[in-house]
Write an enzyme that holds these catalytic residues in place. Structure first.
Site, short mmCIF file in Angstrom:
data_model
loop_
_atom_site.label_atom_id
_atom_site.label_comp_id
_atom_site.label_asym_id
_atom_site.label_seq_id
_atom_site.Cartn_x
_atom_site.Cartn_y
_atom_site.Cartn_z
N ASP A 1 -3.79 2.15 -2.41
CA ASP A 1 -3.08 3.37 -2.79
C ASP A 1 -4.05 4.55 -2.75
O ASP A 1 -4.92 4.67 -3.61
CB ASP A 1 -2.47 3.21 -4.18
CG ASP A 1 -1.53 2.02 -4.25
OD1 ASP A 1 -0.61 1.96 -3.43
OD2 ASP A 1 -1.74 1.14 -5.11
N SER B 1 0.84 -1.19 0.00
CA SER B 1 0.00 0.00 0.00
C SER B 1 0.87 1.24 0.00
O SER B 1 2.05 1.19 0.33
CB SER B 1 -0.91 0.03 1.24
OG SER B 1 -1.88 -1.00 1.19
N SER C 1 -2.90 -3.78 -3.34
CA SER C 1 -2.32 -2.54 -2.80
C SER C 1 -3.39 -1.50 -2.54
O SER C 1 -4.26 -1.25 -3.37
CB SER C 1 -1.29 -1.98 -3.80
OG SER C 1 -0.56 -0.93 -3.24
#
Length: 378
Positions: free
Chosen positions: A293, A253, A291
């Site tokens: 983000d 992340s 992830s």
């Protein structure tokens, strides 16, 4: 030991320590982008913005912490700031997003921590807000808390971050230089297979483009194929995602916080937030399936403060026109890219949970690669 020998020994130790000190990207002659930085090259170059951090580095398996960003030093609930959120990839637990997206404002400190400490951090923000002078009638608080999963190095299931740590980080928040690398919420993070962490950078527009400042702070914990100023570092080090049937795992992340003093509202702040992901892409990040983000962008411009209660039914503010936004987009991209690289360059090799060892970026090898690709002078 004779005084002369003692002095020589101290000089050797000092030189050894200095030789091991890890520097920021620009200190190695690496220039990212074309715009000049602010004084500290940090998010705190945006007037009024403060950062506080608490680092938990205990025993063999606690490698975590808290990083706090305050848009201003006053009562955020009573004087909210314009804000926006952009989701690059939504595999994460960013609390408080819907209200920010709906109302276009931020009413709490921004807290960064690990995945399983989000609820604790929310409680910390609530306690902080309720105890502030002037908030005695407050019954609803939209706490904004972001995270990355540091479970590779940290005993994340132990949930070692407490409400006290969150409050301490808020109390420690200051302007000026910001500590980077394995500190605060970046203590246990991993990026591109190397030790990640907290990084920051800023850009100062020339007077002809408005003279505004954009500052970025990141918590890096993601994968991809590392690039430094366009040089294929990850490829040449043979360390990148999906190499040899996915030897390296790309999931992770990245939290990106964008601050500016420009008079921009939530709509244009969202446009700036989108450009931060371009900065992540320039470092080789791929926003992989696993992830989280996220980008949170806000304006610290005092003239844009949104009062919690007001007698007037309307609020008049002067805003930057759309045609004037491109320099701010550029500043956001450059500062985001450099902040991510600073988080890597400043991070140190760490041993954590289950004796897991994550190496720091091998700076000697990287500098050789950058010389080879003419990023820096031989």
């Amino acid at each position: 030991m004779k005084p002369v020998l003692l002095l020589l020994l101290m000089m050797v130790i000092t030189r050894s320590t200095q030789a091991q000190e890890r520097k920021r990207v620009r200190e190695y002659g690496i220039k990212i982008g074309v715009l000049p930085t602010g004084k500290e090259n940090a998010i705190t170059d945006v007037a009024g913005v403060q950062v506080g951090q608490v680092t938990l580095n205990k025993g063999n398996d606690i490698r975590t912490g808290v990083t706090v960003i305050l848009p201003h030093a006053g009562n955020l609930f009573q004087e909210k700031v314009p804000a926006a959120v952009f989701v690059g990839n939504g595999f994460g637990k960013l609390a408080g997003t819907t209200q920010v997206m709906e109302l276009g404002n931020l009413e709490s400190p921004i807290i960064l921590t690990n995945t399983l400490s989000v609820a604790t951090a929310i409680n910390g923000v609530i306690s902080h807000t309720l105890q502030q002078s002037g908030n005695d009638k407050v019954q609803s608080v939209n706490a904004v808390v972001g995270e990355t999963n540091d479970g590779g190095l940290n005993d994340i299931r132990g949930r070692h971050v407490t409400e006290k740590h969150v409050l301490e980080a808020i109390q420690k928040a200051r302007g000026g230089a910001v500590e980077e690398g394995n500190v605060g919420a970046g203590t246990g993070t991993i990026c591109f297979g190397f030790k990640g962490g907290i990084g920051t950078s800023s850009r100062k527009l020339p007077a002809s483009l408005g003279g505004y400042t954009v500052g970025v702070l990141v918590q890096t914990n993601f994968g991809g194929v590392l690039q430094v100023a366009g040089a294929p570092v990850g490829e040449e080090l043979e360390k990148f995602s999906f190499r040899q049937q996915i030897l390296e795992k790309a999931d992770g992340s990245c939290m990106i916080i964008v601050a500016t003093d420009a008079p921009v509202d939530a709509r244009n702040l969202e446009r700036m937030a989108k450009r931060a992901m371009l900065g992540l892409g320039k470092t080789g990040g791929i926003a992989s399936n696993g992830s989280g983000d996220y980008v949170i962008a806000f304006s610290a411009n005092p003239n844009l403060r949104i009062p919690h209660e007001a007698k007037e039914k309307t609020q008049t503010t002067a805003l930057l026109r759309n045609d004037e936004m491109s320099p701010l987009f550029m500043a956001t991209i450059e500062a985001s890219e450099e902040a991510i690289l600073n988080s890597l360059f400043k991070a140190e090799t760490t041993i954590g949970k289950d004796k897991t060892k994550v190496e720091a970026l091998p700076l000697d090898k990287i500098l050789d690669i950058l010389k080879k690709h003419h990023v820096i002078r031989p």
